[in-house]
Design a protein around this motif. Sequence first.
Motif, PDB file in Angstrom:
ATOM      1  N   PHE A 287       0.847  -1.192   0.000  1.00  0.00           N
ATOM      2  CA  PHE A 287       0.000   0.000   0.000  1.00  0.00           C
ATOM      3  C   PHE A 287       0.885   1.246   0.000  1.00  0.00           C
ATOM      4  CE2 PHE A 287      -2.566  -3.187   2.204  1.00  0.00           C
ATOM      5  CZ  PHE A 287      -3.783  -3.095   1.524  1.00  0.00           C
ATOM      6  N   VAL A 288       0.331   2.322  -0.559  1.00  0.00           N
ATOM      7  CA  VAL A 288       0.951   3.642  -0.434  1.00  0.00           C
ATOM      8  C   VAL A 288      -0.070   4.565   0.211  1.00  0.00           C
ATOM      9  CG1 VAL A 288       1.793   5.665  -1.693  1.00  0.00           C
ATOM     10  CG2 VAL A 288       2.558   3.376  -2.356  1.00  0.00           C
ATOM     11  N   ILE A 289       0.370   5.298   1.214  1.00  0.00           N
ATOM     12  CA  ILE A 289      -0.483   6.284   1.884  1.00  0.00           C
ATOM     13  C   ILE A 289      -0.039   7.669   1.441  1.00  0.00           C
ATOM     14  CG2 ILE A 289      -1.376   7.160   4.069  1.00  0.00           C
ATOM     15  CD1 ILE A 289      -1.959   4.216   3.653  1.00  0.00           C
ATOM     16  N   THR A 290      -0.980   8.462   0.945  1.00  0.00           N
ATOM     17  CA  THR A 290      -0.678   9.827   0.523  1.00  0.00           C
ATOM     18  C   THR A 290      -1.731  10.766   1.099  1.00  0.00           C
ATOM     19  OG1 THR A 290      -0.077  11.212  -1.371  1.00  0.00           O
ATOM     20  CG2 THR A 290      -1.960   9.732  -1.663  1.00  0.00           C
ATOM     21  N   GLY A 291      -1.708  12.030   0.663  1.00  0.00           N
ATOM     22  CA  GLY A 291      -2.717  12.972   1.129  1.00  0.00           C
ATOM     23  C   GLY A 291      -2.173  14.385   1.233  1.00  0.00           C
ATOM     24  N   GLU A 292      -3.037  15.281   1.698  1.00  0.00           N
ATOM     25  CA  GLU A 292      -2.704  16.686   1.944  1.00  0.00           C
ATOM     26  C   GLU A 292      -3.799  17.272   2.815  1.00  0.00           C
ATOM     27  OE1 GLU A 292      -2.673  18.986  -1.655  1.00  0.00           O
ATOM     28  OE2 GLU A 292      -4.387  17.926  -2.487  1.00  0.00           O
ATOM     29  N   GLY A 293      -3.719  18.559   3.122  1.00  0.00           N
ATOM     30  CA  GLY A 293      -4.676  19.165   4.037  1.00  0.00           C
ATOM     31  C   GLY A 293      -6.112  19.056   3.570  1.00  0.00           C
ATOM     32  N   LYS A 294      -6.343  19.299   2.283  1.00  0.00           N
ATOM     33  CA  LYS A 294      -7.685  19.176   1.712  1.00  0.00           C
ATOM     34  C   LYS A 294      -7.586  18.526   0.347  1.00  0.00           C
ATOM     35  CE  LYS A 294     -11.812  21.809   0.356  1.00  0.00           C
ATOM     36  NZ  LYS A 294     -12.408  23.161   0.208  1.00  0.00           N
ATOM     37  N   ILE A 295      -8.445  17.572   0.092  1.00  0.00           N
ATOM     38  CA  ILE A 295      -8.494  16.924  -1.214  1.00  0.00           C
ATOM     39  C   ILE A 295      -9.828  17.282  -1.865  1.00  0.00           C
ATOM     40  CG2 ILE A 295      -8.588  14.721  -2.451  1.00  0.00           C
ATOM     41  CD1 ILE A 295      -6.646  13.599  -0.438  1.00  0.00           C
ATOM     42  N   ASP A 296      -9.759  17.815  -3.081  1.00  0.00           N
ATOM     43  CA  ASP A 296     -10.956  18.163  -3.833  1.00  0.00           C
ATOM     44  C   ASP A 296     -10.672  17.976  -5.315  1.00  0.00           C
ATOM     45  OD1 ASP A 296      -9.348  20.337  -4.524  1.00  0.00           O
ATOM     46  OD2 ASP A 296     -10.390  21.730  -3.196  1.00  0.00           O
ATOM     47  N   PHE A 297     -11.541  18.496  -6.157  1.00  0.00           N
ATOM     48  CA  PHE A 297     -11.385  18.327  -7.601  1.00  0.00           C
ATOM     49  C   PHE A 297     -10.062  18.903  -8.097  1.00  0.00           C
ATOM     50  CE2 PHE A 297     -12.740  17.677 -11.878  1.00  0.00           C
ATOM     51  CZ  PHE A 297     -12.246  18.754 -12.611  1.00  0.00           C
ATOM     52  N   GLN A 298      -9.604  19.996  -7.463  1.00  0.00           N
ATOM     53  CA  GLN A 298      -8.363  20.624  -7.895  1.00  0.00           C
ATOM     54  C   GLN A 298      -7.141  19.751  -7.639  1.00  0.00           C
ATOM     55  OE1 GLN A 298      -7.809  24.822  -6.951  1.00  0.00           O
ATOM     56  NE2 GLN A 298      -9.959  24.975  -6.429  1.00  0.00           N
ATOM     57  N   SER A 299      -7.292  18.731  -6.807  1.00  0.00           N
ATOM     58  CA  SER A 299      -6.165  17.855  -6.502  1.00  0.00           C
ATOM     59  C   SER A 299      -5.662  17.111  -7.722  1.00  0.00           C
ATOM     60  CB  SER A 299      -6.554  16.854  -5.405  1.00  0.00           C
ATOM     61  OG  SER A 299      -6.840  17.526  -4.193  1.00  0.00           O
ATOM     62  N   ILE A 300      -6.507  16.981  -8.751  1.00  0.00           N
ATOM     63  CA  ILE A 300      -6.062  16.279  -9.958  1.00  0.00           C
ATOM     64  C   ILE A 300      -5.195  17.173 -10.846  1.00  0.00           C
ATOM     65  CG2 ILE A 300      -8.116  14.828  -9.910  1.00  0.00           C
ATOM     66  CD1 ILE A 300      -9.218  16.387 -12.288  1.00  0.00           C
TER      67      ILE A 300
END
Length: 383
Positions: A287-300
């Motif tokens: 598995f890989v764990i990722t992320g950031e403070g907020k994930i939304d449509f702009q994350s792509i």
Amino acid sequence: MKVVVAIDSFKGSVSSFELGNFIENGIKNIYPNAEVKKIPIADGGEGTVESLVEGTGGEFIDVSVNGPLMKPVLARYGIMGDNKTAVIEMASASGLPLITKEMRNPRKTTTYGTGELIKDAIKRGCREFLVGIGGSATNDAGIGMLQALGYKFLDKEGEILGFGGEILEKIVEVDTSEVMTELKECRFLVACDVDNPLYGPNGASHVYSRQKGADEETVYFLDSCLEKFASFTKDKLQKDIGDLPGAGAAGGLGGGFVAFLNAELKPGIEIVLEKVKFEDAVKGADFVITGEGKIDFQSIMGKAPVGVSKVCKRMGIPVIALAGGVADDAGATHDHGIEALFSVVNYPISLKEAMDPERARIFVENSTEEIFRLINVCEKKFK
């Protein structure tokens, strides 16, 4: 089990490095013998220096340089563990927060301090550069940076010009006699996540200069200056940067980098993942764990989590993303390799409370533990 943690910071709360430790704790509460590899990452903006320096065992350098209005500021950059790659965020020397709202004036502001950081790194032996160019206070096409490196820009009378975006219209010649000779040995990768051309309706001045203090007259004036600068670079350097995607980033700094320093403009997360050898690190991961403070449509659109997931999707590795907030439109990230999204905030709480570092630690560790409890149950059930 092997898990790779490659998560961006929760900006204003906890760093990428800290999040990696929190997630590791949550995983090992369920899988004590798991191999957890932590890779601090960022998308080329805020946090990039810290991520790459900490992730490679490098060092931070603090230098007094000239700020956007040629007043001294203390700026920080990093040298990665290879001792030859400098990581610079131009905003640390030439950023908008360095001057008060009342003092903002893109006719006058300069990227000179950014050039001073590059110069300092060259003197310390660096020849590879990763430069993040978000958050600028400038609209000078990078000529200030170039001036710090020894370039002299001349008007039609042969006089040396001063600083700021307003001088762009007056440049008719460039004197390179005092340019640092080491620049010929340097390679510049510029983290650029916008595709604005140098000038025109979608160019640097029309899109960004108002927030830097420009009134309507100044917007059009600076746009004209950038157009004249593009003509100059095309005529004198045979570099056509006027319509180059990304040339308008940071008030034209992207264009200046390409025209004079043969820089390559790339999405920030691509550069960061290349520098940390991400593909090698995730080989064999479950598995890989990722992320950031907020994930939304702009994350792509060039953000770190989707940059990570695109690589993993190609390699067939499932990706789980954690965020402080997951927007209603965040499901778009599933098409780009993120298998599951989780908000770590699990009960009503104010933003201020949620961003408290200790509260963030509890949220992230607990959420990670619950995710891996579920993985453990499924593993046993379907074994």
